[in-house]
Design an enzyme around this catalytic site. Structure first.
Site, PDB file in Angstrom:
ATOM      1  N   TYR A  34       0.832  -1.204   0.000  1.00 11.44           N
ATOM      2  CA  TYR A  34       0.000   0.000   0.000  1.00 11.44           C
ATOM      3  C   TYR A  34       0.862   1.248   0.000  1.00 11.44           C
ATOM      4  O   TYR A  34       2.072   1.175   0.201  1.00 11.44           O
ATOM      5  CB  TYR A  34      -0.950   0.004   1.196  1.00 11.44           C
ATOM      6  N   ARG A  53       8.280   4.124  -4.542  1.00 11.33           N
ATOM      7  CA  ARG A  53       8.267   3.149  -3.445  1.00 11.33           C
ATOM      8  C   ARG A  53       7.227   2.072  -3.690  1.00 11.33           C
ATOM      9  O   ARG A  53       7.445   0.896  -3.390  1.00 11.33           O
ATOM     10  CB  ARG A  53       8.019   3.852  -2.101  1.00 11.33           C
ATOM     11  N   HIS A 104      -1.408 -21.182   0.011  1.00 10.05           N
ATOM     12  CA  HIS A 104      -0.290 -20.292   0.345  1.00 10.05           C
ATOM     13  C   HIS A 104       0.529 -19.940  -0.897  1.00 10.05           C
ATOM     14  O   HIS A 104       0.979 -18.809  -1.055  1.00 10.05           O
ATOM     15  CB  HIS A 104       0.641 -20.952   1.375  1.00 10.05           C
ATOM     16  N   LYS A 145       6.499  -1.924   1.998  1.00 12.07           N
ATOM     17  CA  LYS A 145       5.308  -1.300   2.600  1.00 12.07           C
ATOM     18  C   LYS A 145       4.110  -2.239   2.426  1.00 12.07           C
ATOM     19  O   LYS A 145       3.217  -2.011   1.612  1.00 12.07           O
ATOM     20  CB  LYS A 145       5.055   0.080   1.983  1.00 12.07           C
ATOM     21  N   GLU A 177      12.241   2.856  14.425  1.00 11.49           N
ATOM     22  CA  GLU A 177      11.245   3.837  13.941  1.00 11.49           C
ATOM     23  C   GLU A 177      10.016   3.734  14.828  1.00 11.49           C
ATOM     24  O   GLU A 177       9.987   2.940  15.766  1.00 11.49           O
ATOM     25  CB  GLU A 177      10.892   3.573  12.470  1.00 11.49           C
ATOM     26  N   LEU A 201      10.942   1.053   7.385  1.00 11.42           N
ATOM     27  CA  LEU A 201      10.362   1.602   6.167  1.00 11.42           C
ATOM     28  C   LEU A 201      11.072   2.913   5.820  1.00 11.42           C
ATOM     29  O   LEU A 201      11.181   3.792   6.684  1.00 11.42           O
ATOM     30  CB  LEU A 201       8.861   1.874   6.355  1.00 11.42           C
TER      31      LEU A 201
HETATM   32  N1  PDD Z   1       2.715   5.074   7.592  1.00  9.73           N
HETATM   33  N2  PDD Z   1       7.387   3.849   9.140  1.00  9.73           N
HETATM   34  C1  PDD Z   1       6.252   3.126   9.090  1.00  9.73           C
HETATM   35  C2  PDD Z   1       6.266   1.777   9.727  1.00  9.73           C
HETATM   36  C3  PDD Z   1       5.102   3.639   8.480  1.00  9.73           C
HETATM   37  O1  PDD Z   1       3.987   2.900   8.420  1.00  9.73           O
HETATM   38  C4  PDD Z   1       5.146   4.950   7.924  1.00  9.73           C
HETATM   39  C5  PDD Z   1       3.955   5.553   7.240  1.00  9.73           C
HETATM   40  C6  PDD Z   1       6.351   5.668   8.001  1.00  9.73           C
HETATM   41  C7  PDD Z   1       6.488   7.040   7.383  1.00  9.73           C
HETATM   42  O2  PDD Z   1       6.507   6.951   5.970  1.00  9.73           O
HETATM   43  P1  PDD Z   1       6.003   8.153   5.050  1.00  9.73           P
HETATM   44  O3  PDD Z   1       6.775   9.357   5.444  1.00  9.73           O
HETATM   45  O4  PDD Z   1       6.312   7.693   3.680  1.00  9.73           O
HETATM   46  O5  PDD Z   1       4.521   8.332   5.294  1.00  9.73           O
HETATM   47  C8  PDD Z   1       7.447   5.079   8.591  1.00  9.73           C
HETATM   48  C9  PDD Z   1       1.537   5.498   6.869  1.00  9.73           C
HETATM   49  C10 PDD Z   1       1.284   6.968   6.934  1.00  9.73           C
HETATM   50  C11 PDD Z   1       0.366   4.641   7.297  1.00  9.73           C
HETATM   51  O6  PDD Z   1       0.567   3.449   7.434  1.00  9.73           O
HETATM   52  O7  PDD Z   1      -0.749   5.158   7.430  1.00  9.73           O
END
Ligand code: PDD
Length: 288
Positions: A34, A53, A104, A145, A177, A201
């Site tokens: 996603y 990405r 699977h 992601k 993170e 991520l």
């Molecule tokens: N999440 N790390 C993780 C585990 C994340 O799920 C996200 C973003 C980020 C930040 O990535 P970015 O700057 O590209 O949004 C870091 C999104 C917003 C979500 O799952 O809703």
């Protein structure tokens, strides 16, 4: 306000009527990827980086690109029609389709993927976040992601149950993170954040912020791991994500971030970076 439109496998539906097969592999296995792409004032921000990405995530899990770039753009344009001049987050996901029966092993590559996109408003950012540290219980490919977010949701839920905003994930004593955010700390006059790699991520906000900071020479950026003890002694800490931008962390595990008078408040580096970042989001405005 009427519920947002939903793009689903070539059709447009409303939230209530959008339905996927019970055999969709996203539903059965979390087998999909996603993106969350912010739009500020109705204008998509960091689009190229998000689409790059997405392509990488698809490649890493062996799903073919389901749509051409102009097809995605047409979907985004339609989703954002109701958000002219407003802030919104476009959510899109691609799964490995809905082959029957459940198995699977991956289906024939010709199986139609599941493609969904919708939009929601982004609310005002809160003034600051309180966070807890937690062991990182995720898998070894956090750089993809994927929609398989159970450990992230469990971590965030634990934070919520403790009355705070975010869980900071720690692996082998190193800060990786947040559950849905990247983390930065100001330590010894430098801006430090974990390096990208399979453990985390690679956030688009993180990347755009680092590029901006280096381009403008705002502060030296050091992409290296932060130990938990260094995090506790940091002068400033903030989180980044597409929906939160730069989100100052005021308290970690019940202790205020920073020292002296400014402890527990957004620090000067965080505020300065945020000011410049807001300008990056809305380039027509010049910072004071
Ligand atoms: N999440 N790390 C993780 C585990 C994340 O799920 C996200 C973003 C980020 C930040 O990535 P970015 O700057 O590209 O949004 C870091 C999104 C917003 C979500 O799952 O809703």
């Amino acid at each position: 306000m009427s519920p947002p439109p939903v793009y689903l496998n070539g059709d447009w539906c409303d939230t209530a009527s959008a339905q996927v097969s019970v055999f969709d592999r996203g539903y059965l296995f979390g087998d999909g990827v996603y993106e969350v792409i912010p739009a500020f004032g109705g204008r998509l921000f960091g689009l190229e980086a998000h689409m790059e990405r997405l392509s990488r995530s698809l490649r890493e899990i062996g799903i073919a690109e389901p749509l051409a770039r102009d097809e995605w753009q047409a979907i985004f344009d339609r989703l954002l029609e109701g958000y002219v001049g407003r802030d919104a987050a476009v959510y899109l996901q691609v799964t490995r389709g809905a082959p029957v029966p459940r198995d699977h092993a991956w289906p024939d590559p010709a199986t139609a993927p599941g493609v969904m996109a919708t939009v929601s408003p982004i609310g005002r950012r809160s003034e600051g976040a309180r966070a807890i540290t937690m062991p990182d219980q995720r898998w070894a490919r956090c750089d993809i992601k994927t929609i398989n977010l159970l450990p992230n949701t469990m971590a965030r839920q634990k934070a919520v149950e403790q009355g705070v905003d975010e869980a900071i994930l720690v692996r082998d004593g190193l800060v990786i993170e947040g559950s849905a955010t990247n983390l930065f700390a100001v330590i010894g006059g430098r801006l430090v954040t974990a390096p990208t790699g399979p453990q985390m991520l690679a956030g688009v906000t993180r990347r755009l912020l680092i590029e901006m900071t280096r381009r403008k020479g705002l502060i030296e950026v050091d992409e290296s791991f932060i130990t938990v003890s260094a995090l506790r002694g940091a002068d400033e800490v903030f989180l980044t994500s597409s929906t939160k931008d730069i989100w100052p962390v005021l308290e970690i595990d019940g202790e205020p971030v920073g020292q002296g008078e400014g402890a527990g408040r957004p620090g000067p580096v965080t505020c300065r970076l945020d000011e410049h970042f807001q300008q990056l989001k809305t380039p027509q405005r010049r910072p004071a």
